[in-house]
Design an enzyme around this catalytic site. Structure first.
Site, short mmCIF file in Angstrom:
data_model
loop_
_atom_site.label_atom_id
_atom_site.label_comp_id
_atom_site.label_asym_id
_atom_site.label_seq_id
_atom_site.Cartn_x
_atom_site.Cartn_y
_atom_site.Cartn_z
N LYS A 41 11.00 -32.96 24.35
CA LYS A 41 11.69 -32.18 23.32
C LYS A 41 13.08 -32.74 23.04
O LYS A 41 13.63 -33.49 23.85
CB LYS A 41 11.78 -30.72 23.74
CG LYS A 41 12.59 -30.47 25.00
CD LYS A 41 12.56 -29.01 25.38
CE LYS A 41 13.37 -28.76 26.66
NZ LYS A 41 13.38 -27.34 27.04
N TYR B 70 46.95 -33.30 22.66
CA TYR B 70 47.20 -32.16 21.79
C TYR B 70 47.61 -30.92 22.59
O TYR B 70 47.05 -30.65 23.65
CB TYR B 70 45.95 -31.83 20.97
CG TYR B 70 45.50 -32.93 20.03
CD1 TYR B 70 46.37 -33.45 19.07
CD2 TYR B 70 44.21 -33.44 20.09
CE1 TYR B 70 45.96 -34.45 18.20
CE2 TYR B 70 43.79 -34.44 19.23
CZ TYR B 70 44.67 -34.95 18.29
OH TYR B 70 44.27 -35.94 17.44
#
Length: 358
Positions: free
Chosen positions: A30, A257
């Protein structure tokens, strides 16, 4: 320089052979085969003697059929495009009593596997009585265009847990379902339940009366639980980036950041590395280390396309930075709480990373 996702194809194949251990395996492929690439994985599994596949996507099932014309393909999710299922000879789950009664006329000619809900509660019949109700109703249906009951299956939701009793409970409940139905004379071409964790807890052996183990993550090189020896499963995947420059900052300087990292000493060396969360590195992974020149260094800040790694004067621009390989494995960080094996694999951005099979 660009970050790279690469697989040692021979090592991948050898791991598949080791995991298979001579057993009949239904390989879970999958989500584009855990992002390893459906075509590469299916062809490798076929080479290793695996001819039965399962997925959750009808689109993927159709692609598998093009890659493996003679394979058995099992769809684990409920599906409603019955014409496509018939056209490509896909076997599907029968997920509930309600589904059976509503769609039994649409299922003509389709091979179905009766699903037992068990403790996962994701899908399936809630009880043995519900399973028997559908079997009896189906047997009494005189329409020769009806569906075919060929399989019986469940999923163990707690096989990775060792400090609770749930795996024992779900295993016992499932064994009771299987034994009762077989003792009452019912037959199934395929019986499957074991995921990677259950398969290894049974020492790579099938449960009694089972035709297949339905194995996923172990085939892709990750251990399903932490007390399994690393030598049992080999990782063939490497995710690597590059030092693009080394910066020096001083005590009190903030880097990244929003005050992501504050230097605590003067002459702190930070390697700027060309990989970030935009490439699929989880923020929780960035709380740990990267491997440079055989030594682990702490990741200090993660940005979209970059990260800072605190290094010493042995690290220079253009050095390779390893986020994952056989020495710094995905499953190591699974057990450190970064996220499931499949979560780390699925996060990888194969549009931004260079993808290599070597």
């Amino acid at each position: 320089m660009t970050a790279t996702w690469s697989v040692d194809t021979e090592q991948f194949y050898q791991n598949v052979v080791k995991v298979k251990n001579g057993n009949s395996i239904m390989a879970v492929v999958k989500n584009n085969a855990y992002h390893y690439g459906l075509e590469f994985v299916v062809k490798t599994f076929l080479k290793a003697g695996i001819t039965t596949f399962s997925t959750t996507s009808l689109k993927e099932a159709v692609k598998i059929r093009s890659l493996a014309p003679n394979a058995t393909i099992f769809l684990m999710n409920a599906v409603y495009d019955f014409e496509t299922v018939r056209k490509y000879q896909i076997q599907i789950t029968l997920p509930s009593v309600e589904y059976y009664y509503k769609y039994k006329s649409d299922l003509q000619g389709i091979n179905v596997h009766l699903e037992f809900e068990n403790l996962l509660h994701r899908s399936g019949f809630k009880s043995l009585d519900e399973i028997k109700e559908v079997i009896v109703h189906h047997q009494n249906n005189q329409d020769n265009r009806k569906m075919n009951i060929v399989g019986l299956w469940t999923h163990f939701g707690y096989a990775e847990e060792f400090d609770v009793s749930e795996y024992k409970l779900e295993r016992e409940a499932w064994v009771n379902v299987v034994n009762t139905l077989l003792n009452e004379g019912y037959h199934f071409d395929m019986i499957h339940a074991q995921n990677s964790a259950s398969y290894y807890r049974e020492e790579r052996a099938l449960l009694p009366h089972h035709t297949h183990a339905r194995v996923g993550i172990a085939l892709y090189g990750s251990r399903p639980y932490s007390n399994l020896d690393e030598r049992e499963i080999n990782q063939a995947l490497t995710v690597k980036a590059n030092v693009i420059q080394v910066r020096e900052v001083n005590r009190g300087d903030y880097c990244g950041y929003s005050f992501a990292f504050e230097a605590t000493k003067n002459h702190t060396r930070l390697a700027v590395v060309d990989i970030g969360y935009g490439d699929g590195i989880l923020k929780s992974r960035a709380k740990h280390e990267a491997l440079i020149n055989g030594k682990r260094y702490p990741i200090r800040a993660l940005m979209m396309s970059h990260m800072f790694v605190e290094v010493n004067d042995e690290v220079h621009a253009q050095d390779e930075v390893i986020l994952y390989n056989e020495d710094i494995r995905i499953d190591e960080y699974t057990f450190k709480g970064v996220g499931a094996n499949s979560e780390q694999l699925s996060a990888m951005n194969h549009d931004s990373l260079i993808k290599e099979y070597r």
